[in-house]
Motif scaffolding. Structure first.
Motif, PDB file in Angstrom:
ATOM      1  N   UNK A  78      40.058  35.732  51.489  1.00 54.14           N
ATOM      2  CA  UNK A  78      39.503  36.319  50.262  1.00 54.14           C
ATOM      3  C   UNK A  78      40.122  37.687  49.965  1.00 54.14           C
ATOM      4  N   UNK A  79      40.552  38.369  51.007  1.00 51.04           N
ATOM      5  CA  UNK A  79      41.121  39.707  50.820  1.00 51.04           C
ATOM      6  C   UNK A  79      42.505  39.646  50.191  1.00 51.04           C
ATOM      7  N   UNK A  80      43.264  38.610  50.514  1.00 52.95           N
ATOM      8  CA  UNK A  80      44.648  38.550  50.022  1.00 52.95           C
ATOM      9  C   UNK A  80      44.775  37.807  48.690  1.00 52.95           C
ATOM     10  N   UNK A  81      43.762  37.016  48.341  1.00 51.05           N
ATOM     11  CA  UNK A  81      43.867  36.219  47.111  1.00 51.05           C
ATOM     12  C   UNK A  81      43.999  37.125  45.896  1.00 51.05           C
ATOM     13  N   UNK A  82      45.093  36.988  45.122  1.00 46.41           N
ATOM     14  CA  UNK A  82      45.261  37.876  43.969  1.00 46.41           C
ATOM     15  C   UNK A  82      44.325  37.536  42.822  1.00 46.41           C
ATOM     16  N   UNK A  83      43.778  36.328  42.809  1.00 46.71           N
ATOM     17  CA  UNK A  83      43.019  35.927  41.625  1.00 46.71           C
ATOM     18  C   UNK A  83      41.539  35.661  41.929  1.00 46.71           C
ATOM     19  N   UNK A  84      41.074  36.132  43.076  1.00 51.86           N
ATOM     20  CA  UNK A  84      39.643  36.050  43.422  1.00 51.86           C
ATOM     21  C   UNK A  84      39.062  34.659  43.194  1.00 51.86           C
TER      22      UNK A  84
ATOM     23  N   UNK B 202      42.922  29.034  40.852  1.00 46.75           N
ATOM     24  CA  UNK B 202      44.021  29.180  41.809  1.00 46.75           C
ATOM     25  C   UNK B 202      45.347  29.056  41.073  1.00 46.75           C
TER      26      UNK B 202
ATOM     27  N   UNK C  59      49.464  32.522  49.078  1.00 47.93           N
ATOM     28  CA  UNK C  59      49.286  33.689  49.943  1.00 47.93           C
ATOM     29  C   UNK C  59      48.218  33.448  51.006  1.00 47.93           C
TER      30      UNK C  59
ATOM     31  N   UNK D  83      47.246  33.047  56.051  1.00 45.45           N
ATOM     32  CA  UNK D  83      46.256  34.043  56.490  1.00 45.45           C
ATOM     33  C   UNK D  83      45.083  33.407  57.217  1.00 45.45           C
TER      34      UNK D  83
ATOM     35  N   UNK E 265      34.998  38.028  47.399  1.00 44.38           N
ATOM     36  CA  UNK E 265      36.292  38.725  47.380  1.00 44.38           C
ATOM     37  C   UNK E 265      36.410  39.737  48.505  1.00 44.38           C
TER      38      UNK E 265
END
Lengths: 137, 112
Positions: B18-24, B40, B45, B49, B81
């Motif tokens: 959840x920390x790396x996902x750019x689009x939450x 998505x 990414x 992880x 997120x």
């Protein structure tokens, strides 16, 4: 002309900034893409570029710096057609090749192509139509 | 196309993704996370992880049911997120087969 020895062999925040800056110079000169972007960004490009640094930093360096919903943003753009994604990818690929070595360029290209495909699906896929869409000419 | 969260997330729920996902686009259930396939962007990414190696591209064969499950629960579970610590027994459940039948909970998680 940059010689190949000077090409970047790793991804950094600075490299991403250079890539994004150089890419959007090309976009703004491109007869197909420029009008779309000019409508979407009529004023200061600073905020868009800053957002794109963060986006590519998130994608390539897993920094989590970008947070947004690009699907919704792209859905709101008038005049976007599937071939424009190919044009975008070609310019992006060209810019990557000018800045980064072949390996890094390929990593950017692979990410960009996947993201473009997913945005295209979000924008254009309809269960009752052919996929990929017929070229519109 | 999208990435999907699969069986080994159940009761592990490490949440590094959840920390790396750019689009939450992660949504939290009581004991697993799912990806909203409509949000998505297929950047991939999150895949490396995941300590439980539970995230795969939907192009991989055999994941149709997981694609459905991700979409179904993303619509009703809260968005997540910000990572919290994994469950105390996460390690013990990492790699346990067929967790869906035995342990899956439909209950929503707490979200952000």
């Amino acid at each position: 002309m940059m010689n190949s020895a000077a090409k970047l062999d790793h991804v950094s925040e600075d490299g991403i900034r250079r890539l994004v800056d150089a890419f959007y110079v090309k976009v703004r000169l491109d007869p197909e893409l420029a009008p779309i972007f000019a409508r979407a960004i009529p004023g200061d490009w600073g905020p868009h570029l800053t957002k794109m640094y963060a986006f590519w930093s998130s994608v390539m360096l897993t920094t989590g710096r970008y947070k947004g919903n690009p699907v919704v943003k792209h859905l709101a753009l008038p005049g976007v057609q599937p071939p424009l994604f190919e044009r975008w990818l070609a310019l992006f690929d060209q810019t990557c090749g000018e800045l980064f070595d072949d390996g890094i360029s390929a990593e950017f290209r692979a990410k960009a192509a996947r993201i473009a495909e997913s945005l295209k699906l979000a924008l254009f896929y309809r269960p009752d139509r052919r996929w990929p869409p017929e070229p519109t000419g | 196309m999208t990435f999907v969260v699969t069986d080994n997330c159940i009761k592990c729920k490490y949440m590094d993704c959840v920390e790396v996902c750019p689009v939450d686009c992660f949504y939290e259930g009581d004991n697993m996370l799912v990806i909203n396939p409509d949000e998505c962007i297929d950047c991939g990414v999150c895949e490396p992880e995941c300590p439980a190696e539970a995230i795969f591209p939907d192009t991989q064969p055999g994941l149709e049911d997981w694609v459905k499950l991700n979409g179904q629960y993303a619509a009703v579970w809260p968005n997540i997120t910000i990572k919290r610590p994994e469950p105390d027994d996460a390690k013990a459940f990492d790699g346990v087969p067929n967790k869906l039948e035995q342990y899956f909970s439909e209950k929503p998680g707490q979200g952000d």
